[in-house]
Write a protein that holds these residues in place. Structure first.
Motif, PDB file in Angstrom:
ATOM      1  N   GLY A  37       0.791  -1.223   0.000  1.00  0.00           N
ATOM      2  CA  GLY A  37       0.000   0.000   0.000  1.00  0.00           C
ATOM      3  C   GLY A  37       0.821   1.269   0.000  1.00  0.00           C
ATOM      4  O   GLY A  37       0.547   2.209  -0.752  1.00  0.00           O
ATOM      5  N   TRP A  38       1.847   1.346   0.833  1.00  0.00           N
ATOM      6  CA  TRP A  38       2.655   2.562   0.906  1.00  0.00           C
ATOM      7  C   TRP A  38       3.426   2.783  -0.389  1.00  0.00           C
ATOM      8  O   TRP A  38       3.678   3.923  -0.775  1.00  0.00           O
ATOM      9  N   GLU A  39       3.805   1.702  -1.083  1.00  0.00           N
ATOM     10  CA  GLU A  39       4.537   1.841  -2.340  1.00  0.00           C
ATOM     11  C   GLU A  39       3.652   2.438  -3.434  1.00  0.00           C
ATOM     12  O   GLU A  39       4.107   3.256  -4.231  1.00  0.00           O
ATOM     13  N   VAL A  40       2.389   2.062  -3.443  1.00  0.00           N
ATOM     14  CA  VAL A  40       1.452   2.608  -4.421  1.00  0.00           C
ATOM     15  C   VAL A  40       1.292   4.114  -4.213  1.00  0.00           C
ATOM     16  O   VAL A  40       1.342   4.900  -5.161  1.00  0.00           O
ATOM     17  N   LYS A  41       1.140   4.524  -2.971  1.00  0.00           N
ATOM     18  CA  LYS A  41       0.998   5.954  -2.664  1.00  0.00           C
ATOM     19  C   LYS A  41       2.257   6.730  -3.045  1.00  0.00           C
ATOM     20  O   LYS A  41       2.175   7.830  -3.577  1.00  0.00           O
ATOM     21  N   SER A  42       3.414   6.163  -2.800  1.00  0.00           N
ATOM     22  CA  SER A  42       4.670   6.833  -3.141  1.00  0.00           C
ATOM     23  C   SER A  42       4.836   6.954  -4.651  1.00  0.00           C
ATOM     24  O   SER A  42       5.300   7.980  -5.148  1.00  0.00           O
ATOM     25  N   LEU A  43       4.473   5.907  -5.394  1.00  0.00           N
ATOM     26  CA  LEU A  43       4.580   5.966  -6.848  1.00  0.00           C
ATOM     27  C   LEU A  43       3.651   7.021  -7.426  1.00  0.00           C
ATOM     28  O   LEU A  43       4.010   7.749  -8.343  1.00  0.00           O
ATOM     29  N   ARG A  44       2.437   7.112  -6.904  1.00  0.00           N
ATOM     30  CA  ARG A  44       1.497   8.131  -7.389  1.00  0.00           C
ATOM     31  C   ARG A  44       2.003   9.539  -7.093  1.00  0.00           C
ATOM     32  O   ARG A  44       1.698  10.478  -7.818  1.00  0.00           O
ATOM     33  N   ALA A  45       2.789   9.679  -6.030  1.00  0.00           N
ATOM     34  CA  ALA A  45       3.378  10.981  -5.687  1.00  0.00           C
ATOM     35  C   ALA A  45       4.668  11.247  -6.461  1.00  0.00           C
ATOM     36  O   ALA A  45       5.267  12.312  -6.324  1.00  0.00           O
ATOM     37  N   GLY A  46       5.126  10.265  -7.255  1.00  0.00           N
ATOM     38  CA  GLY A  46       6.327  10.459  -8.076  1.00  0.00           C
ATOM     39  C   GLY A  46       7.625  10.208  -7.347  1.00  0.00           C
ATOM     40  O   GLY A  46       8.670  10.723  -7.746  1.00  0.00           O
ATOM     41  N   LYS A  47       7.621   9.414  -6.298  1.00  0.00           N
ATOM     42  CA  LYS A  47       8.818   9.156  -5.487  1.00  0.00           C
ATOM     43  C   LYS A  47       9.505   7.854  -5.901  1.00  0.00           C
ATOM     44  O   LYS A  47       9.731   6.964  -5.095  1.00  0.00           O
ATOM     45  N   CYS A  48       9.840   7.719  -7.184  1.00  0.00           N
ATOM     46  CA  CYS A  48      10.447   6.498  -7.699  1.00  0.00           C
ATOM     47  C   CYS A  48      11.711   6.840  -8.478  1.00  0.00           C
ATOM     48  O   CYS A  48      11.766   7.838  -9.190  1.00  0.00           O
ATOM     49  N   GLN A  49      12.727   5.986  -8.337  1.00  0.00           N
ATOM     50  CA  GLN A  49      13.983   6.157  -9.061  1.00  0.00           C
ATOM     51  C   GLN A  49      14.395   4.812  -9.632  1.00  0.00           C
ATOM     52  O   GLN A  49      14.562   3.833  -8.893  1.00  0.00           O
ATOM     53  N   LEU A  50      14.555   4.733 -10.950  1.00  0.00           N
ATOM     54  CA  LEU A  50      14.893   3.478 -11.612  1.00  0.00           C
ATOM     55  C   LEU A  50      16.364   3.356 -11.976  1.00  0.00           C
ATOM     56  O   LEU A  50      16.758   2.365 -12.586  1.00  0.00           O
ATOM     57  N   LEU A  51      17.185   4.332 -11.617  1.00  0.00           N
ATOM     58  CA  LEU A  51      18.615   4.249 -11.908  1.00  0.00           C
ATOM     59  C   LEU A  51      19.211   3.050 -11.186  1.00  0.00           C
ATOM     60  O   LEU A  51      18.859   2.746 -10.052  1.00  0.00           O
ATOM     61  N   ASP A  52      20.104   2.348 -11.852  1.00  0.00           N
ATOM     62  CA  ASP A  52      20.789   1.167 -11.307  1.00  0.00           C
ATOM     63  C   ASP A  52      19.840   0.017 -10.999  1.00  0.00           C
ATOM     64  O   ASP A  52      20.155  -0.858 -10.194  1.00  0.00           O
ATOM     65  N   SER A  53      18.659  -0.014 -11.587  1.00  0.00           N
ATOM     66  CA  SER A  53      17.751  -1.142 -11.380  1.00  0.00           C
ATOM     67  C   SER A  53      17.869  -2.111 -12.550  1.00  0.00           C
ATOM     68  O   SER A  53      18.261  -1.730 -13.655  1.00  0.00           O
ATOM     69  N   TYR A  54      17.562  -3.365 -12.294  1.00  0.00           N
ATOM     70  CA  TYR A  54      17.654  -4.401 -13.316  1.00  0.00           C
ATOM     71  C   TYR A  54      16.661  -5.505 -12.991  1.00  0.00           C
ATOM     72  O   TYR A  54      16.096  -5.558 -11.897  1.00  0.00           O
ATOM     73  N   ILE A  55      16.448  -6.407 -13.956  1.00  0.00           N
ATOM     74  CA  ILE A  55      15.541  -7.534 -13.765  1.00  0.00           C
ATOM     75  C   ILE A  55      16.373  -8.762 -13.461  1.00  0.00           C
ATOM     76  O   ILE A  55      17.346  -9.067 -14.151  1.00  0.00           O
ATOM     77  N   ASP A  56      15.969  -9.483 -12.433  1.00  0.00           N
ATOM     78  CA  ASP A  56      16.647 -10.696 -11.998  1.00  0.00           C
ATOM     79  C   ASP A  56      15.672 -11.857 -12.118  1.00  0.00           C
ATOM     80  O   ASP A  56      14.524 -11.752 -11.675  1.00  0.00           O
ATOM     81  N   PHE A  57      16.106 -12.976 -12.726  1.00  0.00           N
ATOM     82  CA  PHE A  57      15.263 -14.160 -12.867  1.00  0.00           C
ATOM     83  C   PHE A  57      15.634 -15.171 -11.796  1.00  0.00           C
ATOM     84  O   PHE A  57      16.805 -15.494 -11.613  1.00  0.00           O
ATOM     85  N   HIS A  58      14.609 -15.656 -11.082  1.00  0.00           N
ATOM     86  CA  HIS A  58      14.839 -16.607 -10.003  1.00  0.00           C
ATOM     87  C   HIS A  58      13.668 -17.587  -9.959  1.00  0.00           C
ATOM     88  O   HIS A  58      12.522 -17.180  -9.766  1.00  0.00           O
ATOM     89  N   LYS A  59      13.962 -18.882 -10.166  1.00  0.00           N
ATOM     90  CA  LYS A  59      12.962 -19.945 -10.128  1.00  0.00           C
ATOM     91  C   LYS A  59      11.781 -19.682 -11.059  1.00  0.00           C
ATOM     92  O   LYS A  59      10.624 -19.841 -10.702  1.00  0.00           O
ATOM     93  N   GLY A  60      12.088 -19.239 -12.277  1.00  0.00           N
ATOM     94  CA  GLY A  60      11.053 -19.026 -13.277  1.00  0.00           C
ATOM     95  C   GLY A  60      10.214 -17.774 -13.085  1.00  0.00           C
ATOM     96  O   GLY A  60       9.185 -17.626 -13.729  1.00  0.00           O
ATOM     97  N   GLU A  61      10.634 -16.885 -12.208  1.00  0.00           N
ATOM     98  CA  GLU A  61       9.917 -15.631 -11.980  1.00  0.00           C
ATOM     99  C   GLU A  61      10.889 -14.469 -12.150  1.00  0.00           C
ATOM    100  O   GLU A  61      12.090 -14.619 -11.961  1.00  0.00           O
ATOM    101  N   ALA A  62      10.354 -13.305 -12.505  1.00  0.00           N
ATOM    102  CA  ALA A  62      11.178 -12.119 -12.717  1.00  0.00           C
ATOM    103  C   ALA A  62      10.967 -11.137 -11.573  1.00  0.00           C
ATOM    104  O   ALA A  62       9.842 -10.948 -11.099  1.00  0.00           O
ATOM    105  N   TYR A  63      12.064 -10.513 -11.118  1.00  0.00           N
ATOM    106  CA  TYR A  63      12.019  -9.544 -10.025  1.00  0.00           C
ATOM    107  C   TYR A  63      12.745  -8.273 -10.442  1.00  0.00           C
ATOM    108  O   TYR A  63      13.812  -8.331 -11.054  1.00  0.00           O
ATOM    109  N   LEU A  64      12.171  -7.133 -10.098  1.00  0.00           N
ATOM    110  CA  LEU A  64      12.814  -5.842 -10.303  1.00  0.00           C
ATOM    111  C   LEU A  64      13.675  -5.579  -9.080  1.00  0.00           C
ATOM    112  O   LEU A  64      13.176  -5.468  -7.963  1.00  0.00           O
ATOM    113  N   THR A  65      14.977  -5.473  -9.289  1.00  0.00           N
ATOM    114  CA  THR A  65      15.930  -5.313  -8.200  1.00  0.00           C
ATOM    115  C   THR A  65      16.631  -3.959  -8.328  1.00  0.00           C
ATOM    116  O   THR A  65      16.999  -3.558  -9.430  1.00  0.00           O
ATOM    117  N   GLY A  66      16.805  -3.280  -7.220  1.00  0.00           N
ATOM    118  CA  GLY A  66      17.561  -2.041  -7.200  1.00  0.00           C
ATOM    119  C   GLY A  66      16.748  -0.781  -7.423  1.00  0.00           C
ATOM    120  O   GLY A  66      17.293   0.313  -7.372  1.00  0.00           O
TER     121      GLY A  66
END
Length: 101
Positions: A37-66
């Protein structure tokens, strides 16, 4: 008096413009994120930074890391927040197989 036209929201919350500048992107995939819930509110307020983030695959699932989602002071007073935690990407199985190859 004329009415001012407001821009229609595009639906995009965050973009990594530096990745488009530094790398050649062959294709584009749209995915959802499993958020609290708090992450949704922060994203709507524009408090997100994607620098140095990447996708990691683990056990057939994808995760946004960083990716950094800064918690809002009024939204997360009683929670212990982890701003850089790995967040699960919501993709269909076919899309995961196509990306992982």
């Amino acid at each position: 008096m004329s009415k001012k036209k407001s821009k229609a929201p595009s639906g995009t919350i965050a973009l990594n413009k530096k990745a488009r500048h530094d790398y050649f992107l062959e294709d584009k995939t749209e995915a959802g994120l499993a958020l609290t819930g708090w992450e949704v509110k922060s994203l709507r307020a524009g408090k997100c930074q994607l620098l140095d983030s990447y996708i990691d695959f683990h056990k057939g699932e994808a995760y946004l890391t960083g990716a950094l989602i800064t918690p809002l002071a009024q939204a997360s007073t009683h929670l212990v927040t982890e701003p850089r935690r790995a967040r699960k990407l919501l993709l269909h199985k076919r899309e995961l197989e196509r990306i992982e190859q």
